[in-house]
Design a protein around this motif. Structure first.
Motif, PDB file in Angstrom:
ATOM      1  N   LEU A  25     -11.346 -13.152   2.913  1.00 31.22           N
ATOM      2  CA  LEU A  25     -12.634 -13.047   3.692  1.00 31.22           C
ATOM      3  C   LEU A  25     -12.955 -11.841   4.072  1.00 31.22           C
ATOM      4  N   SER A  26     -11.602 -10.936   4.040  1.00 36.58           N
ATOM      5  CA  SER A  26     -12.109  -9.473   4.409  1.00 36.58           C
ATOM      6  C   SER A  26     -13.104  -8.763   3.322  1.00 36.58           C
ATOM      7  N   GLU A  27     -12.859  -9.339   2.017  1.00 31.78           N
ATOM      8  CA  GLU A  27     -13.795  -8.900   1.027  1.00 31.78           C
ATOM      9  C   GLU A  27     -15.042  -9.437   0.919  1.00 31.78           C
ATOM     10  N   GLY A  28     -15.512 -10.467   1.777  1.00 33.39           N
ATOM     11  CA  GLY A  28     -16.748 -11.020   1.652  1.00 33.39           C
ATOM     12  C   GLY A  28     -16.882 -12.508   1.280  1.00 33.39           C
ATOM     13  N   ASN A  29     -15.769 -13.088   0.872  1.00 36.93           N
ATOM     14  CA  ASN A  29     -15.995 -14.611   0.637  1.00 36.93           C
ATOM     15  C   ASN A  29     -15.164 -15.347   1.593  1.00 36.93           C
ATOM     16  N   GLU A  30     -16.046 -16.133   2.193  1.00 37.00           N
ATOM     17  CA  GLU A  30     -15.330 -16.813   3.236  1.00 37.00           C
ATOM     18  C   GLU A  30     -15.027 -18.380   2.707  1.00 37.00           C
ATOM     19  N   LYS A  31     -15.287 -18.641   1.623  1.00 37.00           N
ATOM     20  CA  LYS A  31     -15.041 -20.207   1.362  1.00 37.00           C
ATOM     21  C   LYS A  31     -13.490 -20.227   0.779  1.00 37.00           C
ATOM     22  N   VAL A  32     -12.890 -20.518   1.657  1.00 35.88           N
ATOM     23  CA  VAL A  32     -11.440 -20.534   1.582  1.00 35.88           C
ATOM     24  C   VAL A  32     -10.953 -22.034   1.899  1.00 35.88           C
ATOM     25  N   ILE A  33     -10.301 -22.647   1.055  1.00 32.28           N
ATOM     26  CA  ILE A  33      -9.641 -24.083   1.434  1.00 32.28           C
ATOM     27  C   ILE A  33      -8.342 -23.689   1.561  1.00 32.28           C
ATOM     28  N   LEU A  34      -7.457 -23.847   2.638  1.00 35.06           N
ATOM     29  CA  LEU A  34      -6.244 -23.680   2.500  1.00 35.06           C
ATOM     30  C   LEU A  34      -5.322 -25.166   2.125  1.00 35.06           C
ATOM     31  N   CYS A  35      -4.317 -25.029   1.596  1.00 36.21           N
ATOM     32  CA  CYS A  35      -3.483 -26.033   1.097  1.00 36.21           C
ATOM     33  C   CYS A  35      -2.222 -26.026   1.512  1.00 36.21           C
ATOM     34  N   GLU A  36      -1.494 -26.907   2.255  1.00 37.98           N
ATOM     35  CA  GLU A  36      -0.171 -27.026   2.462  1.00 37.98           C
ATOM     36  C   GLU A  36       0.445 -27.857   1.318  1.00 37.98           C
ATOM     37  N   ARG A  37       1.518 -27.241   0.981  1.00 35.78           N
ATOM     38  CA  ARG A  37       2.277 -27.914   0.007  1.00 35.78           C
ATOM     39  C   ARG A  37       4.048 -27.798  -0.098  1.00 35.78           C
ATOM     40  N   GLY A  38       4.105 -27.558   1.325  1.00 41.56           N
ATOM     41  CA  GLY A  38       5.564 -27.911   1.521  1.00 41.56           C
ATOM     42  C   GLY A  38       6.464 -26.429   1.514  1.00 41.56           C
ATOM     43  N   ILE A  39       7.294 -26.208   2.273  1.00 45.82           N
ATOM     44  CA  ILE A  39       8.008 -25.107   2.387  1.00 45.82           C
ATOM     45  C   ILE A  39       9.508 -25.333   2.039  1.00 45.82           C
ATOM     46  N   ARG A  40      10.336 -24.255   1.818  1.00 45.66           N
ATOM     47  CA  ARG A  40      11.429 -24.492   1.214  1.00 45.66           C
ATOM     48  C   ARG A  40      12.686 -24.544   2.561  1.00 45.66           C
ATOM     49  N   THR A  41      13.341 -25.527   2.336  1.00 50.23           N
ATOM     50  CA  THR A  41      14.232 -25.676   3.483  1.00 50.23           C
ATOM     51  C   THR A  41      15.631 -26.090   2.766  1.00 50.23           C
ATOM     52  N   PHE A  42      16.848 -26.341   3.676  1.00 54.48           N
ATOM     53  CA  PHE A  42      18.126 -26.729   3.091  1.00 54.48           C
ATOM     54  C   PHE A  42      18.115 -28.205   2.550  1.00 54.48           C
ATOM     55  N   GLU A  43      17.034 -29.160   2.742  1.00 50.49           N
ATOM     56  CA  GLU A  43      16.932 -30.357   2.511  1.00 50.49           C
ATOM     57  C   GLU A  43      16.978 -30.776   1.049  1.00 50.49           C
ATOM     58  N   HIS A  44      17.774 -31.589   0.088  1.00 48.82           N
ATOM     59  CA  HIS A  44      17.855 -31.841  -1.090  1.00 48.82           C
ATOM     60  C   HIS A  44      16.967 -32.935  -1.630  1.00 48.82           C
ATOM     61  N   TYR A  45      16.636 -33.952  -0.674  1.00 50.39           N
ATOM     62  CA  TYR A  45      16.004 -35.139  -1.186  1.00 50.39           C
ATOM     63  C   TYR A  45      14.664 -34.773  -1.744  1.00 50.39           C
ATOM     64  N   THR A  46      14.133 -33.829  -1.209  1.00 53.56           N
ATOM     65  CA  THR A  46      12.551 -33.645  -1.630  1.00 53.56           C
ATOM     66  C   THR A  46      12.670 -32.026  -2.135  1.00 53.56           C
ATOM     67  N   ARG A  47      11.663 -31.787  -3.115  1.00 57.60           N
ATOM     68  CA  ARG A  47      11.771 -30.643  -3.799  1.00 57.60           C
ATOM     69  C   ARG A  47      11.219 -29.598  -2.709  1.00 57.60           C
ATOM     70  N   ASN A  48      10.443 -29.797  -1.657  1.00 60.93           N
ATOM     71  CA  ASN A  48      10.248 -28.805  -0.629  1.00 60.93           C
ATOM     72  C   ASN A  48      10.146 -30.085   0.873  1.00 60.93           C
ATOM     73  N   THR A  49       9.919 -29.331   1.641  1.00 60.63           N
ATOM     74  CA  THR A  49       9.630 -30.037   2.663  1.00 60.63           C
ATOM     75  C   THR A  49       8.142 -29.855   3.264  1.00 60.63           C
TER      76      THR A  49
END
Lengths: 340, 340, 340, 340
Positions: free
Chosen positions: B225-249
């Motif tokens: 945005l600071s460069e002038g483009n405010e068309k940003v779509i955020l995408c949650e895709r999981g974070i890294r934790t100690f849980e193994h059953y899923t690739r990410n949490t």
């Protein structure tokens, strides 16, 4: 590669997986257990194949039993890789020390820092000209101007220069001014940058990503080696955990593990690894005791005036004391601190 | 900004900090407590100054009480940012669905996928031409060839295209073929790439770094945005934790938090977020119920043959069922699934 | 169980491991691969044996391919376990709601809370009489006095009571006053407590440990079932990660995974899972959409006066609104909110 | 305590918070900043009050600027706490070594281990009679029988005994046989156990919880001290992270931090901290270099036959070598290894 079938997998599902594997050129050894059937797969592990096998009916999971790294592994090369600059050797019996300010702030300031580290016998100067910063409004480094100051510091003091390169297109520019090119934690999986560094000749200091496993870190090094440059120095700098007292959790167990798995030298950054000068000397000593081949430490003439990462920088007096302590620890593990 | 002095800080140390702050143009309110003295600092927070204050004698810590992001914040802009492509609106009342294969594998395969997602009413096709891979020996994508197939898929089907761009120099090339440019999890803090995306006009889909805090993620958007483009779509895709059953949490709480802190739309990737098709429909439903503005889902005609991430891809039938379930959940929270 | 030998393991080492396994009564299938030899072991997995095998010369690692849980697994029991209290069924088609204050603060206050939750149709009241607190100087609960107030709340309102029991010797006392006995996150691996709860007859609500893997959580339930009590309700309440905006990261992917692996009901606690009332409704909706069998939510007549965990408690009005929203989501996934 | 108001907080909301604080006996200093108003609160921090303030309208967050621990803090007691058993001192200038098998497996086996560690000059024997195990089907220890063997080992060898106590009712029994009572990682927040240990006189070895922050760990010690027993030895044993090569990530930075914040001795467990004997010597050396007051190490006459944690146990020869290496490192930091 091992394919574990579901307890309830049907005979035809097991056969289907076997057939598919054989079609792909693998040998298959079937082991019918009491709770489940397991297929031992003979042939080289392949990520894509493993992943697609996992979605076949009846398959519970696919396990890779071979390690994914090749050129960086001890199996591939038994002797330690030693990176040499005349008398200075990284990865050899002596322990190297790299020191300097977090960021290059100005010519005068950098030369002052260079003289301080030179005076105590350090041979390699660190200093960032390009600074990756979380906020676009923070100081981003002096960029090319900063590189020139680094060159001048080398001319004046004879110190070797380590500095960060943040993208592949800057590799030639940075390589012109630096003796060792650093890949920062946020760029550990910038594969374009890694490949480009693999195509040039100068050594690369590869920091561990803040949430990278040891395996991913070694695979990042594998990118560089696979392009032809085997002069990679690994640098542990702390991983992200729930603990708040430190900026990161310095994972010193990575040192003996990397030395076991790989022939590459590994050094430790206790400054970023803790984020607080107060814990730096203890962690520097611990790193050497754990078997690290070197240290990279932030030193600033006046930390309270630093434009970047002041709280984790040692002042000259504390740095000298840290060196003295570290020297003792190095001797206790049969090594010497490589100071001139 | 608040400066907390040590319990044992001396009066002159406190005064020194005050003086320094005033010299830098800040107002200072002193609050002398029972266990420690606290200085309330009036004026805009500055990272470098905060850090250097922390290394002054007597200072325990410096706390930033203002949020570091500006242009992305709700305070800066109250109304939701809506990104429009004709009738298709991301961040509006309707919930968008983006679907397609993990990687572009070939022209025929891509067109097949495009038709499958088109048929069920999806308007946006995903597919990676450049694939960041942990191993240098894994399939790295069809690159420019893959981009051309994506263009052809758009021509044939009228679908909008989302695809990843991995470095700043490829932005023009990718922008030629894509309608939305994706920044992958490993590049969330590739600041060169972010700035370059800020200088062009197409919307950017910014994935959360696998170990990024919500604050760092929003700061990465701030770069764009600071460069002038405010068309940003955020995408949650999981974070890294100690849980193994899923690739990410998959951190779905990020959805309401981002909607509260920022005006930008936020979508969820349940495929990478779990790493297993089996959990994708449940997490897709949950994402919508949590308030997500959309989903990005991996779909493959034959997951067991996919060259990349097969196990997390839905087959067409399961995808259709997921859409039906998600449609119900969207209605239950007063929204509609934007399918044509 | 699979034994992976080192690439460099000698033939006699492989044979020695084989002999040892056979002596222990296992069948052994050898699979000689290109990079390493793998032994498929037939017979039940045994933790101790696996661990000792790992220290034999030539062994790289031992992999358990069978799941360690038995009585809690879907393989053991296909149908969902439903826990019944007359008309109220946990784990059946309807979604239950448990609500009430974090801590029992006084008789009058508890009755006020009980009436609030009763009024909106909730059937189960939560409230802690024993409070595990990080600091010895924090309010630790009213203990036995608090249990009596809970009993009185049940008498007056007919609500079922859930309350925490913190050690095995209090099980009879708490069981006298409660309908469901809760094991808190810090006690998930208090094996004495688990066994004691397995020997009594009332249902147990088992919270996931804040750093427990799903497997460890199911193993904790296995402790209870192995003593004869199969009435266990699992409760996801967030895990510890590096993210600061929330007190914990609510792992909703645990819901479909637990439903897949086990026959036990699973509910979600969005109050502790986020630590902030603001995110509770969104996460309550998401939990139901993900397939949770119920919710446990903190509600307080006046959160700003609560002695414990005020910021994560909903006030009555917000709770009613959350219920209405959740009701819609439940219907959208083919379930009903079990309110009377 | 500092109350940060929302940027958009209204004047009356700020006043309402001020009034409430004053009513509770606090002094309030208001600091009206450019982006938000901050209230500096004078008086002792109170968890419950802080939490309820956070739910008042207009309040953004409440920050505790004072540390929550009292009796364990350096501020409370400047000199190091030294725990003495005749000549053996824990927390003094010498570095202690505790060694022995993970679990007590039998009288003969234990005596064999005792003799091995005695022979090399170790003064304190470890060995678990009560074993907390993830699975109810794993070996749970010999319990009281095991305690008797430990007593016999002491009689025969004169070694001091450390063993784990798993619940408050066993404290007298374990205290009868042990010289130091160990609290395991899963019980770090078993507050009943902590209080009971605070009421008896023997020293307590308090392991850090596997997901505990340093602050929570010190607060657990505070529970023991607050009941009157100040003989607490802290033990770092690794925290849970995403890294798979080690069972836990040994957080050695905890050593200097604990020494700085507290007067209590701190030792390190490199066996559980890594889970693999191969990394134990390096981490033992590093722990001493970092300033640890001692080590607790698993040693087994024949690790491959151990009933519990074999892979992380050193055999006698490797243990002797580790001691020799550690002795050198201890000297290099001006300390001696306390071996007789």
């Amino acid at each position: 590669m091992i394919v574990v079938m579901h307890a309830a997998a049907r005979e035809e599902e097991i056969n289907e997986v076997s057939r598919r594997l054989q079609k792909l050129g693998y040998g298959v050894h079937r082991s019918t257990g009491e709770t489940c059937t397991v297929l031992g797969v003979i042939g080289e592990y392949n990520d894509s194949i493993a992943l697609t096998l996992e979605s076949m009916p009846g398959v519970d999971k696919v396990i890779n039993v071979s390690k994914p790294f090749k050129l960086v592994s001890r199996e591939f090369k038994k002797e330690d890789t030693v990176i040499e600059f005349g008398d200075i050797k990284i990865g050899g019996p002596d322990v190297v020390v790299i020191a300097g300010p977090c960021a290059v702030e100005g010519e005068k300031e950098l030369l002052e820092s260079a003289r301080i580290v030179k005076e105590v016998g350090v041979n390699i100067l660190r200093g960032g000209a390009f600074k990756p910063r979380t906020s676009p409004y923070s100081f981003q480094g002096l960029e090319e101007e900063g590189l020139k100051y680094l060159s001048r510091a080398r001319e004046e003091t004879g110190l070797l220069i380590v500095t960060e390169v943040m993208n592949q297109y800057n590799v030639p520019l940075v390589a012109e001014h630096a003796d060792i090119l650093q890949v920062g934690t946020r760029n550990m999986q910038n594969f374009y940058l890694l490949r480009e560094l693999g195509r040039q000749k100068k050594p690369v200091l590869l920091k561990r990503g803040m949430s990278a496993t040891i395996e991913e870190w070694l695979m990042a090094a594998e990118y560089i080696l696979s392009e032809g440059n085997e002069k990679v120095i690994l640098c542990e700098r702390g991983i992200r955990t729930f603990e708040h007292y430190t900026r990161n959790t310095l994972d010193l167990s990575a040192v003996p593990i990397v030395k076991y798995l790989s022939h590459l030298p590994v050094i430790v950054d206790p400054s970023h690894g803790t984020g607080n000068w107060r814990w730096v000397p203890a962690m520097a000593r611990a790193a050497i005791a754990a078997g690290a081949d070197g240290l990279i430490v932030e030193v600033h003439p006046r930390p309270q005036e630093a434009l970047s990462d002041g709280p984790q920088s040692l002042n000259p007096e504390r740095f000298r004391q840290m060196l003295e302590e570290t020297r003792q620890v190095a001797m206790s593990v049969g090594r010497r601190l490589a100071l001139s």
